[in-house]
Design an enzyme around this catalytic site. Structure first.
Site, PDB file in Angstrom:
ATOM      1  NE  ARG A 141      -3.828   0.118   0.663  1.00 55.11           N
ATOM      2  CZ  ARG A 141      -4.718  -0.295  -0.265  1.00 55.11           C
ATOM      3  NH1 ARG A 141      -4.817   0.339  -1.428  1.00 55.11           N
ATOM      4  NH2 ARG A 141      -5.493  -1.332  -0.014  1.00 55.11           N
ATOM      5  CG  HIS A 198      -2.556   2.455  -8.032  1.00 55.48           C
ATOM      6  ND1 HIS A 198      -2.688   3.276  -6.939  1.00 55.48           N
ATOM      7  CD2 HIS A 198      -3.758   1.869  -8.211  1.00 55.48           C
ATOM      8  CE1 HIS A 198      -3.924   3.173  -6.480  1.00 55.48           C
ATOM      9  NE2 HIS A 198      -4.594   2.327  -7.226  1.00 55.48           N
ATOM     10  CD  GLU A 237      -4.281   5.206  -9.584  1.00 50.72           C
ATOM     11  OE1 GLU A 237      -4.520   4.250 -10.352  1.00 50.72           O
ATOM     12  OE2 GLU A 237      -4.928   5.404  -8.542  1.00 50.72           O
TER      13      GLU A 237
HETATM   14  O1  TA6 Z   1      -6.896   3.370  -8.760  1.00 55.36           O
HETATM   15  C1  TA6 Z   1      -7.974   3.576  -7.913  1.00 55.36           C
HETATM   16  C2  TA6 Z   1      -8.426   2.243  -7.384  1.00 55.36           C
HETATM   17  O2  TA6 Z   1      -8.758   1.393  -8.446  1.00 55.36           O
HETATM   18  C3  TA6 Z   1      -9.567   2.446  -6.406  1.00 55.36           C
HETATM   19  O3  TA6 Z   1     -10.809   2.008  -6.912  1.00 55.36           O
HETATM   20  C4  TA6 Z   1      -9.112   1.834  -5.137  1.00 55.36           C
HETATM   21  O4  TA6 Z   1      -9.857   0.872  -4.572  1.00 55.36           O
HETATM   22  C5  TA6 Z   1      -7.641   1.662  -5.333  1.00 55.36           C
HETATM   23  O5  TA6 Z   1      -7.372   1.609  -6.677  1.00 55.36           O
HETATM   24  C6  TA6 Z   1      -6.832   0.724  -4.490  1.00 55.36           C
HETATM   25  O6  TA6 Z   1      -6.973  -0.589  -4.889  1.00 55.36           O
HETATM   26  P1  TA6 Z   1      -6.286  -1.736  -4.064  1.00 55.36           P
HETATM   27  O7  TA6 Z   1      -6.640  -2.993  -4.777  1.00 55.36           O
HETATM   28  O8  TA6 Z   1      -4.805  -1.468  -4.069  1.00 55.36           O
HETATM   29  O9  TA6 Z   1      -6.859  -1.651  -2.663  1.00 55.36           O
END
Ligand code: TA6
Length: 283
Positions: free
Chosen positions: A63, A156, A257
């Site tokens: 994360r 991301h 992103e």
């Molecule tokens: O990029 C945005 C997103 O797709 C959100 O919808 C959000 O849930 C996030 O990514 C994080 O995703 P993750 O699977 O890393 O918890």
């Protein structure tokens, strides 16, 4: 003149590469996920958000930093959310230091594990280049098999901010976007875009540079060949549901992103694609 350096370190119990440019810029990449977990421009101030509760464990996405999303963005397909690349161990191909830059290149190719999930032969490379106040991260995908395939992808990027409500994102006004919380499309009217609630949007075809402004500093964000831009902040309630985020973590980050989502990329056998995100600190 460039030289190869043994830059391998252990980071949170995982093999990683520590890049240090002679001008002072630094970055750390995990072999797990080909994931940039830290970027400090030459002024030494961390620019990527990493959750203090991030989990560094095989099979669990980290994360924070800059997860590589491939071959599926979010839930747009049959795979696990955001695909498998961020949950796999990559190979270090090359790491070098030059006069005023440092560069590393990691690769993921098909394996029994990926073929079980996605029946395609591929090569996915991430190249990270740091110099001064600038970070370039490039993704390259090659179709090394005999059948065409399609994918969506993103960097991301979790950006560290002092306080999310103090931030403004410039450059999105007029862009069409999908609000994934309501599943409605609209055209952005705000400039700058400010964040004071949960935001999860895909802006389509954002070819101009963006600026992330904070009262004390700015960040220029550019992408090439990754036409979409995702803006995400989970805000209070959703953040509280994320086991790997502290309660107030949403205040210290914003994801901007670089992505190729709206039009999935199609690659014929032998075909190649690349996309890049560039961040430049203005302090
Ligand atoms: O990029 C945005 C997103 O797709 C959100 O919808 C959000 O849930 C996030 O990514 C994080 O995703 P993750 O699977 O890393 O918890």
């Amino acid at each position: 003149m460039t030289k190869t350096l043994p830059l391998r370190i252990d980071h949170q119990g995982m093999p990683a590469i520590h890049l240090r440019s002679p001008d002072g810029a630094e970055a750390i990449m995990l072999e797990y996920g080909g994931h940039v977990v830290s970027w400090k421009p030459a002024n030494g101030v961390e620019r990527l958000y990493m959750s203090p509760q991030a989990i560094f464990k095989d099979g669990v996405p980290v994360r924070g930093g800059m997860p590589v999303i491939f071959p599926q963005f979010g839930q747009r397909g049959p795979l696990q959310g955001h695909g498998f690349a961020r949950r796999m161990n990559w190979q270090l191909v090359d790491a070098r230091i030059g006069e005023d830059y440092a560069i590393a290149n990691l690769r993921l190719t098909e394996s029994a594990a990926t073929l079980k999930l996605w029946p395609h032969e591929f090569s996915l490379e991430v190249t990270v280049n740091i110099t001064g106040a600038r970070l370039d991260v490039e993704l390259e995908v090659s179709n090394t098999g005999n059948e065409p395939f399609e994918f969506t992808a993103a960097l991301h990027t979790y950006l560290a901010v002092r306080e999310v409500e103090e931030c403004g994102i410039e450059g999105l006004r007029g862009q069409s976007c999908l609000d994934t919380l309501t599943n409605k499309e609209f055209r952005e009217a705000k400039n700058p875009l400010t964040i004071d609630q949960e935001v999860d949007r895909i802006y389509y075809d954002t070819q101009k540079p963006l600026m992330l402004n904070e009262p004390h500093r700015g960040l220029v964000i550019q992408s090439e060949n990754m036409p979409d831009t995702v803006v995400w902040n989970p805000w209070e309630q959703r953040c509280a549901e994320l086991v790997d985020m502290p309660k107030d973590g949403f205040r210290r980050m914003i994801c901007i992103e670089a992505a190729a989502i709206h039009q999935p990329v199609k690659l014929l056998p032998g075909g190649e694609w690349w996309g890049r995100q560039t961040l430049m600190g203005l302090d």
